[in-house]
Structures are given as C-alpha cells and as structure tokens.
Motif scaffolding. Sequence first.
Motif, PDB file in Angstrom:
ATOM      1  N   LYS A   3       0.957  -1.142  -0.026  1.00  0.00           N
ATOM      2  CA  LYS A   3      -0.019  -0.014   0.138  1.00  0.00           C
ATOM      3  C   LYS A   3       0.787   1.229  -0.128  1.00  0.00           C
ATOM      4  N   THR A   4       0.379   2.147  -0.861  1.00  0.00           N
ATOM      5  CA  THR A   4       1.180   3.452  -0.693  1.00  0.00           C
ATOM      6  C   THR A   4       0.125   4.623  -0.479  1.00  0.00           C
ATOM      7  N   SER A  49       1.937   5.721  -7.773  1.00  0.00           N
ATOM      8  CA  SER A  49       1.139   4.261  -7.860  1.00  0.00           C
ATOM      9  C   SER A  49       0.557   4.167  -6.338  1.00  0.00           C
ATOM     10  N   ALA A  50      -0.043   5.380  -6.215  1.00  0.00           N
ATOM     11  CA  ALA A  50      -0.905   5.391  -4.627  1.00  0.00           C
ATOM     12  C   ALA A  50      -2.126   4.578  -4.786  1.00  0.00           C
ATOM     13  N   SER A  51      -2.365   3.832  -3.391  1.00  0.00           N
ATOM     14  CA  SER A  51      -3.420   3.125  -3.406  1.00  0.00           C
ATOM     15  C   SER A  51      -4.486   4.130  -2.338  1.00  0.00           C
ATOM     16  N   HIS A  52      -3.812   4.805  -1.667  1.00  0.00           N
ATOM     17  CA  HIS A  52      -4.496   5.742  -0.669  1.00  0.00           C
ATOM     18  C   HIS A  52      -4.011   7.079  -0.900  1.00  0.00           C
ATOM     19  N   ALA A  53      -4.890   7.993  -0.465  1.00  0.00           N
ATOM     20  CA  ALA A  53      -4.637   9.372  -0.446  1.00  0.00           C
ATOM     21  C   ALA A  53      -5.514  10.215   0.287  1.00  0.00           C
ATOM     22  N   VAL A  54      -5.069  11.522   0.457  1.00  0.00           N
ATOM     23  CA  VAL A  54      -5.805  12.194   1.115  1.00  0.00           C
ATOM     24  C   VAL A  54      -5.246  13.892   0.850  1.00  0.00           C
ATOM     25  N   ALA A  55      -6.014  14.822   0.629  1.00  0.00           N
ATOM     26  CA  ALA A  55      -5.768  16.318   0.534  1.00  0.00           C
ATOM     27  C   ALA A  55      -5.926  16.824   1.842  1.00  0.00           C
ATOM     28  N   VAL A  56      -4.893  17.498   2.655  1.00  0.00           N
ATOM     29  CA  VAL A  56      -5.356  17.751   3.974  1.00  0.00           C
ATOM     30  C   VAL A  56      -5.200  19.327   4.040  1.00  0.00           C
ATOM     31  N   PHE A  57      -5.932  20.031   4.634  1.00  0.00           N
ATOM     32  CA  PHE A  57      -6.436  21.474   4.689  1.00  0.00           C
ATOM     33  C   PHE A  57      -5.981  21.788   6.140  1.00  0.00           C
ATOM     34  N   ASP A  58      -5.753  23.076   6.136  1.00  0.00           N
ATOM     35  CA  ASP A  58      -5.596  23.808   7.661  1.00  0.00           C
ATOM     36  C   ASP A  58      -6.800  24.116   8.266  1.00  0.00           C
ATOM     37  N   GLY A  59      -6.865  23.791   9.619  1.00  0.00           N
ATOM     38  CA  GLY A  59      -7.881  24.080  10.344  1.00  0.00           C
ATOM     39  C   GLY A  59      -7.806  25.636  11.132  1.00  0.00           C
ATOM     40  N   ASN A  60      -8.794  26.263  11.465  1.00  0.00           N
ATOM     41  CA  ASN A  60      -8.752  27.544  11.935  1.00  0.00           C
ATOM     42  C   ASN A  60      -7.961  27.649  13.299  1.00  0.00           C
ATOM     43  N   ALA A 113       2.018  14.559   9.576  1.00  0.00           N
ATOM     44  CA  ALA A 113       2.830  13.957  10.163  1.00  0.00           C
ATOM     45  C   ALA A 113       2.161  12.814  11.235  1.00  0.00           C
ATOM     46  N   THR A 114       1.183  12.981  11.823  1.00  0.00           N
ATOM     47  CA  THR A 114       0.223  11.956  12.551  1.00  0.00           C
ATOM     48  C   THR A 114       0.128  10.870  11.624  1.00  0.00           C
ATOM     49  N   LEU A 115      -0.661  11.033  10.312  1.00  0.00           N
ATOM     50  CA  LEU A 115      -0.846  10.181   9.531  1.00  0.00           C
ATOM     51  C   LEU A 115       0.286   9.344   8.950  1.00  0.00           C
ATOM     52  N   ALA A 116       1.543  10.102   8.573  1.00  0.00           N
ATOM     53  CA  ALA A 116       2.538   9.350   7.993  1.00  0.00           C
ATOM     54  C   ALA A 116       3.118   8.574   9.097  1.00  0.00           C
ATOM     55  N   THR A 117       3.065   9.140  10.402  1.00  0.00           N
ATOM     56  CA  THR A 117       3.872   8.193  11.292  1.00  0.00           C
ATOM     57  C   THR A 117       3.025   6.807  11.464  1.00  0.00           C
ATOM     58  N   LYS A 118       1.686   6.990  11.718  1.00  0.00           N
ATOM     59  CA  LYS A 118       0.740   5.982  11.988  1.00  0.00           C
ATOM     60  C   LYS A 118       0.969   4.721  10.762  1.00  0.00           C
ATOM     61  N   ALA A 119       0.789   5.473   9.448  1.00  0.00           N
ATOM     62  CA  ALA A 119       0.997   4.358   8.357  1.00  0.00           C
ATOM     63  C   ALA A 119       2.302   3.677   8.294  1.00  0.00           C
ATOM     64  N   ALA A 120       3.409   4.416   8.652  1.00  0.00           N
ATOM     65  CA  ALA A 120       4.576   3.796   8.417  1.00  0.00           C
ATOM     66  C   ALA A 120       4.754   2.856   9.424  1.00  0.00           C
ATOM     67  N   THR A 121       4.224   3.066  10.594  1.00  0.00           N
ATOM     68  CA  THR A 121       4.181   1.960  11.592  1.00  0.00           C
ATOM     69  C   THR A 121       3.731   0.778  11.287  1.00  0.00           C
ATOM     70  N   ALA A 122       2.834   0.830  10.645  1.00  0.00           N
ATOM     71  CA  ALA A 122       1.887  -0.414   9.978  1.00  0.00           C
ATOM     72  C   ALA A 122       2.469  -0.847   8.507  1.00  0.00           C
ATOM     73  N   ASN A 123       3.776  -0.259   8.170  1.00  0.00           N
ATOM     74  CA  ASN A 123       4.523  -1.030   7.040  1.00  0.00           C
ATOM     75  C   ASN A 123       3.890  -0.410   5.936  1.00  0.00           C
ATOM     76  N   VAL A 124       3.195   0.921   6.019  1.00  0.00           N
ATOM     77  CA  VAL A 124       2.512   1.371   4.722  1.00  0.00           C
ATOM     78  C   VAL A 124       3.504   2.361   4.178  1.00  0.00           C
TER      79      VAL A 124
END
Length: 255
Positions: A3-4, A49-60, A113-124
């Motif tokens: 998964k990417t 070759s993404a299998s998953h993706a998200v566009a993240v915007f800033d909150g207020n 950063a949170t998403l990246a860390t959690k996904a990488a920990t799960a070998n994504v």
Amino acid sequence: MSKTLVLIDALNLVRRIFAIESNQENITSVNNTAQRVSSAAIKLLRLTSASHAVAVFDGNESWRYHYYDKYKATRKPMPATLSENMQIIEQSFEQCGIPVYKPEHDEADDIIATLATKAATANVNVVIISTDKGFLPHLTQNIRLYDYFQKTWIDKEQVEIKFGVNQNQLTELWAMAGDKTNDIPGIAGIGLKTAQKLLGEYGKFEFILNSNSLKPSEKKKIQTGIDDFIKSKNLVTLRTDIHLGFNLQDLRIKR
C-alpha cells in the motif's frame, strides 16, 4: 500488493499554483487553479502508484497561535477570491478520487505528520507532497517527501547538504536560529551559521548549554535564550499524536 499512502499538503500545493494567476481577484483564477490542481493530483497518483491518498487542509487558529501570539504574524493572508471559493478547489481533489480532510483547528502539517507516522508504523509506504521543510525530520525508509514544483524527491543526504546538520538535529537548529517564514524567534543573537557550528561541535542543545568551552558571548546568549529555545522548539516540532477519527480504509482512492 504493498500500500502507498499519498499525503497532500493541500494549501502548500494550491497557493503556489494560484500564485501564477495574473488577475487573482477574478473567479476565473480559481477555476484555472482548480484545473491545474486536478492535473497535478492525477500526475502525483500516477507517479507514486498510490493506493490511498488524502488532501489535508489547515484548520482555523491551531494551538500554535494560542501558544505564541506572533506565530506567522507577518505572513500574507490568503487572497480573498481563493479563500471564499475553496470548495471549488476541494472538488478538484475529490473528482480525482482523493478524499479531502479539513480539521477544525489543527494545522495540516500536524495531521500529515500523524498520518505518516501511523501509516509507516503499519508498514505502509508514505509519500508527502509538500515544499514545507517541517516534514524533513520525519523522513524514514517508509516516509518520503516529494516536491511537485521542483519534480524532485528529498532525501536525508540533501537535507544534510542544505542545512549543514544531521536530520535528527533539524528541530534544534531551527529552534536555535529561528524560522523567519513562520515568525519563530529562536535565540536572539544566534544565527544559522552559529547554530550549525555549535550543533556540529556538540551534537545537542543540552550539551551546548552545559559546555564550559563556549565563548563567553555565546554562553551568555545561550543561557539568556533558553526560554525562547524551548518555545521555538515546541513550535517547529510537528505533532504525531492527533486523534483523527478515521482509518486507512477511509482514504482509499475512489477510481
């Protein structure tokens, strides 16, 4: 099949694309930007070759604005035409099958950063799309950074060449020298070259602070600036512990 996950720093991408518009007060500029964003998104999905993706915007008004009232104080606000029609931009991501995430208050950088860390920990495999240097401390074998505008992958060797310190010293470098782009103060009188030199000699701020071999002038600046160093390091350090309320399955690309 591996998964990417592609994490798009949405406003980082959008504002740079919008900046080329000559007449930024016309709705046409937003429509043009939306088309270019859509084209960029499709290219990025193919490239990675993404299998998953998200566009993240800033909150207020994230926690940083409350923690330090001068945070990003001199940064130009988003052009009104763009901010008032952001739903058009959001749709351009969604039409490519990419979910959009808009937190209430958190900054996109912390979410990514949170998403990246959690996904990488799960070998994504994770690819962050951004020109923001704040992600550089988080690069690992499973977390890569791609600059869409320069069409380049950023790796640890490039980080060390550009910043003159090891990757694990970046947050302390910025906390000592400050970061003008985000109005983060750093230690008064300690510029980038001095911070690079001291970190190169001592390795960590803690060792610099406790050293008896500093020049008297440097020693005084370091000791006087401890509070500013702590404040600045908190500001430049991305959070990786934000509760998100969704999982990887929710980010599967809708072809």
